[in-house]
Design a protein around this motif. Structure first.
Motif, PDB file in Angstrom:
ATOM      1  N   PRO A  81       0.733  -1.175  -0.184  1.00  0.00           N
ATOM      2  CA  PRO A  81      -0.018   0.011  -0.152  1.00  0.00           C
ATOM      3  C   PRO A  81       0.755   1.095   0.372  1.00  0.00           C
ATOM      4  O   PRO A  81       1.701   1.287   0.593  1.00  0.00           O
ATOM      5  CB  PRO A  81      -0.742  -0.086   1.420  1.00  0.00           C
TER       6      PRO A  81
ATOM      7  N   LEU B 226       0.452   5.509   1.217  1.00  0.00           N
ATOM      8  CA  LEU B 226      -0.316   6.424   2.000  1.00  0.00           C
ATOM      9  C   LEU B 226      -0.168   7.863   1.722  1.00  0.00           C
ATOM     10  O   LEU B 226       0.826   8.122   1.378  1.00  0.00           O
ATOM     11  CB  LEU B 226       0.214   6.172   3.499  1.00  0.00           C
TER      12      LEU B 226
ATOM     13  N   ILE C  92      -5.370   5.408   2.005  1.00  0.00           N
ATOM     14  CA  ILE C  92      -4.297   4.473   1.246  1.00  0.00           C
ATOM     15  C   ILE C  92      -4.770   4.893  -0.299  1.00  0.00           C
ATOM     16  O   ILE C  92      -5.963   5.112  -0.788  1.00  0.00           O
ATOM     17  CB  ILE C  92      -4.735   2.899   1.338  1.00  0.00           C
TER      18      ILE C  92
ATOM     19  N   GLN D  69       5.484   4.849   1.280  1.00  0.00           N
ATOM     20  CA  GLN D  69       5.231   3.582   1.016  1.00  0.00           C
ATOM     21  C   GLN D  69       6.538   3.079   1.863  1.00  0.00           C
ATOM     22  O   GLN D  69       7.613   3.218   2.011  1.00  0.00           O
ATOM     23  CB  GLN D  69       5.434   3.268  -0.515  1.00  0.00           C
TER      24      GLN D  69
ATOM     25  N   LEU E  74      -6.985  -3.506   3.566  1.00  0.00           N
ATOM     26  CA  LEU E  74      -7.929  -2.185   3.357  1.00  0.00           C
ATOM     27  C   LEU E  74      -8.779  -2.267   4.052  1.00  0.00           C
ATOM     28  O   LEU E  74      -9.403  -1.186   4.777  1.00  0.00           O
ATOM     29  CB  LEU E  74      -8.457  -2.328   1.847  1.00  0.00           C
TER      30      LEU E  74
END
Ligand code: C2E
Ligand code: MG
Ligand code: MG
Ligand code: MG
Length: 288
Positions: free
Chosen positions: A46, A48, A55, A260, A277
């Motif tokens: 992910p 951010l 995300i 990341q 998620l």
């Protein structure tokens, strides 16, 4: 006689070179079958947004899980795949799988997510590359701007004029481009203004030692300079390899857009990324 035989044998194997070649041949053979056998799989890490703490997307990172060799690093098999001409199939596989996975997440309601796919030099230089990207977009039905392609400096400077024309074609499709591992390649700043890119990933070697430590100010200085330069060039900055809260805090202060790294999550298989998620937003909504 035995002596002669022994000598002959030593002649034949001539040190470690042949053992190495044998290992390599084995690896080559395994890699050739890896796609059909389903041993290759993209993992997802992910990314951010520093401002919104949401995300924004995932980077697809290829994994090869071989029953005998175990987990083989892409640092090992990607260069090999390039050398023996397998990168075409492998690159295509990652591109299509990643777009398909993103389509799935979009269908689940996470319409804002993007997917970043690493492109190797050979793959990028192929005449059919733009066509393949178009095909992957069509097959998955994802909006083009949700696909981010990561290129390294060495890929782009291999044949500058050709690279620029391909990058322009890709951007006309609507795809976003980013420079991966920035700061480790040739990093000629004059190229930065010629290459049509949207974002830049600050290499993890600069992030690794980033701390409030008074005695280590050089990495901080370089990171700040890169971010400032990107602001002037209207490029988005992504910090890779962020491992601590302190690094996160500093990067936010410096105005870096996206983070990341292991502090957020390691790369994970698609189903785990999905769980991540769900959990991430459950926790966020209950605390905000
Ligand atoms: P990259 O694109 O620069 O990817 C970042 C690497 O850093 C990944 O290693 C990732 O797992 C690792 N990483 C992420 N966060 C952290 C962290 O906080 N700390 C540390 N120490 N490491 C972190 P990975 O997955 O082993 O991939 C290595 C390289 O292999 C990639 O570097 C990329 O150049 C290449 N690669 C991976 N997947 C593909 C692919 O599908 N196609 C191509 N052509 N290359 C790929
Ligand atoms: Mg990358
Ligand atoms: Mg990188
Ligand atoms: Mg890297």
């Amino acid at each position: 006689k035995a002596k002669e035989k022994g000598r002959g044998k030593r002649e034949f194997f001539k040190g470690e070179m042949n053992a190495f070649t044998l290992e390599r041949l084995k690896l080559e053979g395994y890699l050739r079958k890896a796609i059909q056998k389903g041993e290759l799989q993209p993992y997802f890490q992910p990314q951010l947004c520093m401002k919104t703490e949401r995300i924004t997307g995932f980077e697809a990172l290829l994994r090869w899980n071989h029953p005998e060799l175990g987990l083989v690093s892409p640092m090992q098999f990607v260069p090999l795949a390039e050398e023996i001409g397998l990168i075409d199939d492998i690159g295509r596989f990652v591109l299509f799988e990643s777009c398909k996975q993103l389509r799935h997440w979009h269908d689940e309601g996470a319409h804002h997510l993007s997917i970043s796919v690493n492109v190797s030099g050979r793959q990028f230089q192929r005449l059919s590359f733009v066509y393949e990207v178009k095909e992957a977009l069509q097959a998955s039905g994802i909006p083009a701007e949700c696909l981010h392609l990561e290129l390294t400096e060495s890929t782009m400077i291999h044949n500058v004029q050709y690279s620029i024309s391909i990058m322009q074609e890709l951007r006309e499709l609507g795809v976003k481009l980013s420079i991966d591992d920035f700061g480790t390649g040739y990093s000629s700043l004059s190229y930065l203004k010629d290459f049509p890119v949207d974002s830049l990933k600050i290499d993890q070697s600069f992030i690794r030692h980033l701390s409030d430590d008074f005695f280590n100010t050089s990495d901080a200085a370089i990171i700040k300079a890169i971010i400032m330069m990107c602001e002037g060039l209207s490029l988005t900055t992504v910090a890779e390899g962020v491992e601590t809260y302190e690094q996160m805090k500093l990067l936010r202060e410096y105005g870096c857009h996206t983070a990341q790294g292991y502090i957020i999550s390691k790369p994970m298989p698609a189903n785990e990324a999905q769980l991540f998620l769900d959990e991430f937003y459950t926790i966020k909504n209950s605390t905000s």
